[in-house]
Design a protein around this motif. Structure first.
Motif, mmCIF file in Angstrom:
data_model
loop_
_atom_site.group_PDB
_atom_site.id
_atom_site.type_symbol
_atom_site.label_atom_id
_atom_site.label_comp_id
_atom_site.label_asym_id
_atom_site.label_seq_id
_atom_site.Cartn_x
_atom_site.Cartn_y
_atom_site.Cartn_z
ATOM 1 N N HIS A 102 -2.166 -21.888 -17.989
ATOM 2 C CA HIS A 102 -2.919 -22.903 -19.199
ATOM 3 C C HIS A 102 -2.616 -23.960 -19.939
ATOM 4 O O HIS A 102 -1.153 -24.043 -19.556
ATOM 5 C CB HIS A 102 -3.512 -21.638 -20.256
ATOM 6 C CG HIS A 102 -3.005 -21.336 -21.001
ATOM 7 N ND1 HIS A 102 -2.192 -22.083 -22.166
ATOM 8 C CD2 HIS A 102 -1.803 -20.187 -20.955
ATOM 9 C CE1 HIS A 102 -1.119 -21.373 -23.383
ATOM 10 N NE2 HIS A 102 -0.993 -20.017 -22.458
ATOM 11 N N ASP A 129 5.328 -21.536 -23.495
ATOM 12 C CA ASP A 129 4.218 -21.397 -23.579
ATOM 13 C C ASP A 129 2.904 -22.671 -24.207
ATOM 14 O O ASP A 129 2.967 -22.688 -24.777
ATOM 15 C CB ASP A 129 3.515 -20.153 -25.304
ATOM 16 C CG ASP A 129 2.806 -19.391 -25.226
ATOM 17 O OD1 ASP A 129 1.987 -20.042 -23.880
ATOM 18 O OD2 ASP A 129 1.877 -19.163 -25.703
ATOM 19 N N ASN A 130 3.005 -23.307 -23.221
ATOM 20 C CA ASN A 130 2.793 -22.500 -21.758
ATOM 21 C C ASN A 130 3.549 -23.787 -20.894
ATOM 22 O O ASN A 130 3.796 -24.214 -19.691
ATOM 23 C CB ASN A 130 1.784 -22.336 -21.110
ATOM 24 C CG ASN A 130 2.091 -21.447 -20.089
ATOM 25 O OD1 ASN A 130 2.680 -20.625 -19.515
ATOM 26 N ND2 ASN A 130 0.724 -21.246 -19.122
ATOM 27 N N GLU A 163 -7.010 -21.810 -23.225
ATOM 28 C CA GLU A 163 -6.384 -19.563 -22.838
ATOM 29 C C GLU A 163 -6.209 -19.204 -24.714
ATOM 30 O O GLU A 163 -6.266 -18.184 -24.810
ATOM 31 C CB GLU A 163 -5.028 -19.678 -22.617
ATOM 32 C CG GLU A 163 -5.042 -18.291 -21.767
ATOM 33 C CD GLU A 163 -4.293 -17.760 -23.566
ATOM 34 O OE1 GLU A 163 -3.706 -16.566 -23.114
ATOM 35 O OE2 GLU A 163 -3.033 -18.615 -23.908
ATOM 36 N N GLU A 164 -6.074 -20.389 -25.698
ATOM 37 C CA GLU A 164 -5.366 -19.742 -26.414
ATOM 38 C C GLU A 164 -6.637 -20.247 -28.036
ATOM 39 O O GLU A 164 -7.232 -20.220 -27.741
ATOM 40 C CB GLU A 164 -4.574 -20.918 -27.351
ATOM 41 C CG GLU A 164 -2.876 -20.971 -26.250
ATOM 42 C CD GLU A 164 -1.757 -19.836 -26.577
ATOM 43 O OE1 GLU A 164 -2.536 -18.547 -27.577
ATOM 44 O OE2 GLU A 164 -0.897 -20.114 -25.925
ATOM 45 N N ASP A 192 2.032 -17.695 -17.839
ATOM 46 C CA ASP A 192 1.513 -17.365 -18.500
ATOM 47 C C ASP A 192 3.184 -17.349 -19.626
ATOM 48 O O ASP A 192 3.857 -16.063 -19.510
ATOM 49 C CB ASP A 192 0.991 -16.998 -19.092
ATOM 50 C CG ASP A 192 0.519 -17.230 -20.334
ATOM 51 O OD1 ASP A 192 1.389 -18.199 -21.564
ATOM 52 O OD2 ASP A 192 -0.589 -16.802 -20.905
HETATM 53 ZN ZN LIG Z 1 0.354 -18.664 -23.121
#
Ligand SMILES: [Zn+2]
Length: 416
Positions: A102, A129-130, A163-164, A192
């Motif tokens: 992501h 991240d990430n 994603e978050e 990830d």
């Molecule tokens: Zn992540």
């Protein structure tokens, strides 16, 4: 969490194939390149992380990634309508092994992105991240190109959005809602964050709601008796929080935010709360949602009877609304899934110990559709995720990269 049993005890054929692949000159050369090119990987990681990528604002980073994909010789490089970046390494056959990371972060657009390197450590928001996942994906594309490894199944590299947090897995959701990719992706390897010590093979599902109760409001003295949204909401919480939940499959609920009212002597016009439901089982989440809706209906009905009980004749005016603000489907990789056998065999081959974990990641989407998917780290180590003090240490990154490469090659097969 459960400890990994040595794959050699359980899956000899896969183990032998992994050992054979690891011993080929091309794969050994690729392993060497992972070490030799570390400084380039760190540069890419910092470059990517310096481009802000808040939820729903990933376009600049996506364009940068598409340029890198083209430079590294991937074909069919494109950005889809939600902002996911794709690049392909062709092979034979119509089924793909997907490698994704992501590209979004939790940080709002205005966050200062002071990304810097001190020795082997990189510092700054999103660097692990990430940034680690993006760097791993580029490292794989780069080394596959230079080591001239002829994998059999084609690979698709995906830098996905959303994603978050409020992104709610929208990028991966869109990939698997696109008929071509939904049918073509046989295995998903999702990178990830940092590390090489976990295998996320169980998708923790969650569903989140904003519950709003609205009423006419009024003066606490002169309008006494009018239905009160705070009271209706309180009754909802009182009833819903008594819903029994099983320990297996682990299921939880939380009321995390509550708002409402303006002053002590006003009957409020509205009250709201945010509720989080989680489980590894979709049916448990469904059951909790029904319990929440039932509790709300009863509480609203009770409050709408209140004017009569309080000696007033106002019409019933409290209304409720339930807005879904998040939905991450649950699922898990079957114990006998090929992908699980492969990653375990790779860990045995590399002398790496890793544990199967349950988490909410991009893997939720393919796993909820019954597809084989895992989320693993991009190697090295990291900490402070989702804070401004985030860091990534490049030491040992090559272990994570070797792990990803061997996993992908075993899944795809290699042409002689
Ligand atoms: Zn992540």
């Amino acid at each position: 969490m459960e400890p990994i049993s040595p794959a050699s005890e359980t899956y000899p054929p896969v183990q032998e194939e992994v050992a054979r692949l690891a011993g080929t000159p091309q794969v050994r050369a690729a392993f060497d390149r992972f070490r030799a090119q570390e400084s380039q990987f760190a540069l890419w990681q910092m470059e990517a992380t310096r481009l802000a990528a808040p939820p729903f604002g990933e376009a600049t980073r996506a364009a940068w990634l598409a340029d890198r994909f083209r430079e590294l010789g991937l074909s069919d490089v494109q950005v889809d309508e939600v902002g996911n970046v794709f690049g392909v390494r062709p092979g034979y056959g119509s089924r793909y092994v997907a490698l994704s990371a992501h590209i979004d972060t939790v940080f709002p657009a205005a966050t200062p992105l002071n990304i810097r390197q001190q020795g082997s450590r990189l510092y700054g928001p999103g660097v692990s991240d990430n940034g680690a996942g993006i760097a791993a994906m580029l490292a794989l594309a780069s080394v596959l190109a230079s080591a001239r490894i002829a994998h059999a199944l084609p690979y698709v590299f995906i830098g996905n959005v959303g994603e978050e947090g409020e992104g709610d897995l929208r990028g991966m959701r869109h990939v698997f809602a696109t008929p071509h990719w939904r049918d073509a992706i046989a295995y998903s390897v999702i990178v990830d964050g940092a590390g090489a010590d976990t295998i996320v093979a169980e998708a923790l599902g969650s569903r989140r709601f904003e519950v709003i109760v609205r009423g006419p409001g009024g003066h606490s003295w002169s309008d006494f008796g009018a239905p009160n949204p705070i009271i209706a909401l309180s009754r909802t919480i009182e009833a819903f929080s008594q819903t029994p939940v099983p320990t297996t499959p682990k299921t939880t609920f939380n009321v995390g935010v509550i708002r409402g009212g303006t002053s002590v002597n006003s009957i409020p016009e509205s009250a709201s709360m945010r509720v989080d439901l989680r489980s590894t089982s979709m049916s448990e989440i469904d059951r909790l949602e029904r319990a929440l809706r039932t509790a709300l209906e009863h509480a609203v009905a009770a409050e709408n009877r209140a004017p009569a009980q309080r000696g007033t004749r106002r019409p019933p005016l409290v209304q409720s609304e339930v807005v879904e603000i998040g939905n991450r489907p649950a699922g898990e990789l079957a114990q006998d899934a090929r992908l699980l056998k492969v990653i375990r065999a790779v860990d045995v081959q590399l002398g790496n110990s890793a544990q199967v974990q349950r988490a909410s990641t991009d893997a939720n989407i393919p796993l909820s559709l019954g597809r084989e998917a895992i989320a693993i780290g991009g190697g090295g180590s990291g900490g402070g995720a989702h804070t401004l003090q985030e860091w990534f240490d490049c030491n040992g990154r090559d272990l994570g990269l070797r792990r990803i490469l061997l996993t992908m090659l075993t899944l795809s097969g290699v042409s002689e």
